[in-house]
Design a protein around this motif. Structure first.
Motif, short mmCIF file in Angstrom:
data_model
loop_
_atom_site.label_atom_id
_atom_site.label_comp_id
_atom_site.label_asym_id
_atom_site.label_seq_id
_atom_site.Cartn_x
_atom_site.Cartn_y
_atom_site.Cartn_z
N ARG A 85 50.16 51.26 29.76
CA ARG A 85 49.92 52.47 30.57
C ARG A 85 50.35 52.25 32.01
N TYR A 86 50.02 51.10 32.54
CA TYR A 86 50.35 50.81 33.93
C TYR A 86 51.86 50.76 34.14
N HIS B 89 46.55 48.40 46.93
CA HIS B 89 48.02 48.46 46.78
C HIS B 89 48.34 48.71 45.30
N ALA B 90 48.94 49.85 45.02
CA ALA B 90 49.21 50.22 43.62
C ALA B 90 50.15 49.25 42.92
N GLU B 91 50.94 48.52 43.67
CA GLU B 91 51.90 47.59 43.08
C GLU B 91 51.36 46.17 42.93
N ALA B 92 50.08 45.99 43.18
CA ALA B 92 49.49 44.66 43.10
C ALA B 92 48.08 44.77 42.54
N LEU B 93 47.94 44.50 41.25
CA LEU B 93 46.64 44.60 40.57
C LEU B 93 46.21 43.24 40.05
N THR B 94 44.92 43.01 40.04
CA THR B 94 44.39 41.78 39.46
C THR B 94 44.55 41.78 37.94
N LEU C 143 49.04 38.50 37.11
CA LEU C 143 49.52 37.98 35.83
C LEU C 143 51.02 38.15 35.68
N ALA C 144 51.65 37.17 35.07
CA ALA C 144 53.07 37.25 34.78
C ALA C 144 53.33 38.44 33.86
N GLY C 145 54.44 39.10 34.06
CA GLY C 145 54.77 40.26 33.23
C GLY C 145 54.27 41.56 33.80
N MET C 146 53.48 41.50 34.87
CA MET C 146 53.01 42.72 35.52
C MET C 146 54.12 43.27 36.41
N PRO C 147 54.31 44.59 36.43
CA PRO C 147 55.25 45.16 37.38
C PRO C 147 54.68 45.09 38.79
N GLY C 148 55.52 45.31 39.77
CA GLY C 148 55.03 45.31 41.14
C GLY C 148 55.39 44.05 41.89
N VAL C 149 54.51 43.62 42.79
CA VAL C 149 54.79 42.50 43.68
C VAL C 149 53.80 41.37 43.47
N VAL C 150 54.23 40.17 43.78
CA VAL C 150 53.36 38.98 43.79
C VAL C 150 53.54 38.35 45.16
N TRP C 151 52.57 38.56 46.02
CA TRP C 151 52.65 38.08 47.40
C TRP C 151 51.62 36.98 47.65
N ALA D 199 20.13 54.08 44.21
CA ALA D 199 20.76 52.90 44.78
C ALA D 199 21.85 53.29 45.77
N ALA D 200 22.11 52.43 46.75
CA ALA D 200 23.28 52.58 47.60
C ALA D 200 24.50 52.11 46.80
N MET D 201 25.67 52.65 47.13
CA MET D 201 26.89 52.35 46.37
C MET D 201 27.99 51.94 47.34
N TRP D 202 28.43 50.70 47.22
CA TRP D 202 29.53 50.20 48.04
C TRP D 202 30.75 49.94 47.16
N MET D 203 31.91 50.20 47.70
CA MET D 203 33.15 49.92 46.99
C MET D 203 33.72 48.58 47.46
N GLN D 204 33.97 47.69 46.52
CA GLN D 204 34.66 46.46 46.88
C GLN D 204 36.16 46.73 46.90
N ILE D 205 36.83 46.38 48.00
CA ILE D 205 38.26 46.65 48.14
C ILE D 205 39.01 45.32 48.23
N ASN D 206 40.20 45.27 47.61
CA ASN D 206 40.81 43.97 47.36
C ASN D 206 42.32 44.09 47.22
N HIS D 207 42.98 42.97 47.44
CA HIS D 207 44.40 42.77 47.13
C HIS D 207 44.50 41.41 46.44
N PRO D 208 45.18 41.32 45.29
CA PRO D 208 45.18 40.06 44.54
C PRO D 208 46.06 38.98 45.12
N GLY D 209 47.05 39.34 45.95
CA GLY D 209 47.96 38.32 46.44
C GLY D 209 48.72 37.66 45.31
N ARG D 210 48.63 36.34 45.21
CA ARG D 210 49.38 35.60 44.19
C ARG D 210 48.70 35.61 42.83
N GLN D 211 47.44 36.03 42.75
CA GLN D 211 46.72 36.01 41.48
C GLN D 211 47.03 37.27 40.67
#
Length: 530
Positions: A510-511, A64-69, A111-119, A97-109
């Motif tokens: 930048r973000y 989710h582009a509006e929710a970054l760790t 940082l304050a001052g970040m644009p976007g959502v805190v869910w 090596a094999a290459m796996w992508m870890q996929i994530n959503h930060p939820g409430r974690q």
């Protein structure tokens, strides 16, 4: 010594890993323009890919582009260009090596001052005492938002496969969104998404089902799960056992076990006192014993020997809002602080000028060889091995009943420990910090060699700050390796923390500029895929 460490392992999907050593996920915060992987990320993973591990798991990629760790986080959603990710997959896989992508959503974690959502599952914020204001205040997700987030995980997984990755790992640990739903302390909902463990696990299970159904059978789908949250009343080992059983019929290839969250950062060796097992489950006072056996006030000394208020001075003596400056340059007031010219040497002065040889004092001046013996895992006694593999006891408990292959990550740095982990029934050994310090460590093990050294231990009494500094030390090494340099194992924690905050401050600017410009494109892409 058994050679099992370098034996191949076949997963349920049919994918075969060349050996049982995995580079575990570590967040680098090194996104380039557009929150995309750039040449630095490619260089870093090319180096790891040549280091001998059978599997590389990327740092977490946001769905989710509006929710970054962190503001330097990578985003792969429906609107992101695929070519940079295809180049990343190719770079990591170049060494075999094999290459796996870890996929994530930060939820409430977030940082304050970040644009976007805190869910979050509920309107329960991150509780870190006086550091709590570092994080935004979450709002409880609606059912519609939950379902849309399930779809985001599916989209990211499908696009990762198209980019050439061999699998994805769904992040349900360390207090991020899916982990928050699993936690009875954070998830206080009374609807179908809360209450019983079956309801709290519903979000994760829906994500896994959707991802597994959308990708090829040969594409690996893994889950990262806490063996425990290390909080009284939180998600525990019995919950983990039941969730693993729930995942079994869904086509999951592997479950990686870790532990902790931002409130109790056991994953970095800094579990809070609320966790009676400290960091390994073997000693009530391991944390103090392993790092400061002979110095009652070492932790205070480590951050500021000469100040009346240690915690404020440890990170910034001259700033107007120390707490935000010390732990996160990402809040509204931080922008001014991070760029202020009149604090030129403030951070170095506040964290090291008044503490002279503090870092050495905290970890070695009064403990002779304690750093080598008590915290580096070079002694061969059982307590040292337990301290090195943070979650070994919990993993042993889960291995006995798990229908799925398990991977254990947390503090492993020596081949002997890795072999013992495998002997206990774990299928893969995951390493993070050890590979930031020694990128070719698996190849060294194959040749009968060990690492040249280790990163400094962070023994500050403020565990939230100590965890942030520990992660900053790791990211500092990752940035050096990405630039083609050797890791600098002697880097002081305070220096790494300040440098990391400045890097993230630049990424935040930048973000903030980028996010509004992409809103229309993302809405259009979402509508096309609806």
């Amino acid at each position: 010594m058994s050679s099992e460490l370098f034996s191949p392992v076949r997963l349920r999907s049919g994918q075969v890993l060349g050996n049982r050593i995995a580079k575990a996920s570590m967040e680098g915060g090194m996104a380039g323009a557009g929150q995309l992987p750039d040449r630095r990320v490619l260089s870093l993973y090319r180096r790891w890919g040549a280091g001998g591990a059978g599997l590389l798991i990327t740092g977490n990629v946001m769905v989710h582009a509006e929710a970054l760790t962190v503001p330097g986080g990578l985003v792969l959603d429906e609107a992101a260009p695929l070519e940079p990710y295809a180049e990343w997959a190719e770079a990591g896989k170049a060494g075999g090596a094999a290459m796996w992508m870890q996929i994530n959503h930060p939820g409430r974690q977030v940082l304050a001052g970040m644009p976007g959502v805190v869910w979050g599952p509920s309107a329960v914020g991150v509780e870190l005492g006086r550091h709590s204001k570092r994080f935004g205040r979450p709002v409880a997700m609606t059912s519609e938002q939950i379902e849309a987030t399930v779809a985001r995980f599916r989209t990211t997984a499908v696009r990762a496969e198209r980019a050439g990755f061999d699998g994805v790992q769904i992040h349900a640990a360390h207090g991020y969104l899916l982990s928050q739903f699993l936690s009875p302390l954070v998830n206080t909902r009374t609807d179908a998404w809360g209450g019983s463990l079956e309801n709290r696990a519903r979000f994760l299970l829906d994500v896994v089902r959707e991802v597994r159904a959308a990708v090829a059978p040969s594409f690996a789908v893994a889950v990262k799960l806490n063996s425990a949250d290390f909080q009284r009343g939180g998600f525990d080992v019995d919950d983990a056992r039941r969730v693993i059983a729930m995942l079994d019929p869904l086509g999951v290839d592997l479950v990686e076990l870790s532990g902790g969250n931002y409130e109790s950062p056991a994953m970095s060796g800094h579990a809070t006192d609320g966790d009676h097992t400290a960091t390994s489950g073997h000693t009530a006072d391991t944390d103090r014993t392993a790092t400061s056996r002979h110095t009652a006030d070492t932790d205070r000394t480590a951050t500021s020997r000469h100040t009346a208020d240690t915690d404020r001075t440890a990170t910034s003596r001259h700033t107007a809002d120390t707490d935000r400056t010390a732990t996160s340059r990402h809040t509204a007031d931080t922008d001014r602080t991070a760029t202020s010219r009149h604090t030129a040497d403030t951070d170095r002065t506040a964290t090291s000028r008044h503490t002279a040889d503090t870092d050495r004092t905290a970890t070695s001046r009064h403990t002779a060889d304690t750093d080598r013996t008590a915290t580096s895992g070079r002694a061969t006694d059982a307590r040292t091995r337990a301290r090195e593999a943070y979650f070994l006891d919990l993993a042993a408990d889960l291995v006995a009943t798990s229908p799925l292959p398990l991977m254990l990550t947390g503090g492993i740095t020596r081949r002997e420990t890795a072999e013992e982990v495998l002997a206990g029934g774990v299928s893969l050994v995951g390493m993070g910090t050890a590979l930031a310090a020694t990128p070719d460590l698996p190849a060294r093990w194959r040749e009968g060699r060990e690492a040249d050294g280790r990163l400094r231990s962070v023994t500050w009494s403020d565990k939230a700050l100590a965890s942030a500094a520990t992660m900053a030390l790791v990211r500092h090494q990752m940035r050096r390796v990405a630039r083609g340099l050797r890791p600098a194992l002697g880097t002081r924690p305070a220096h790494a923390l300040v440098t990391d905050q400045l890097q993230q401050h630049r990424a935040l600017r930048r973000y903030r500029s980028w996010l509004p410009t992409t809103a229309a494109a993302r809405t259009g892409a979402a509508n096309r895929n609806a």
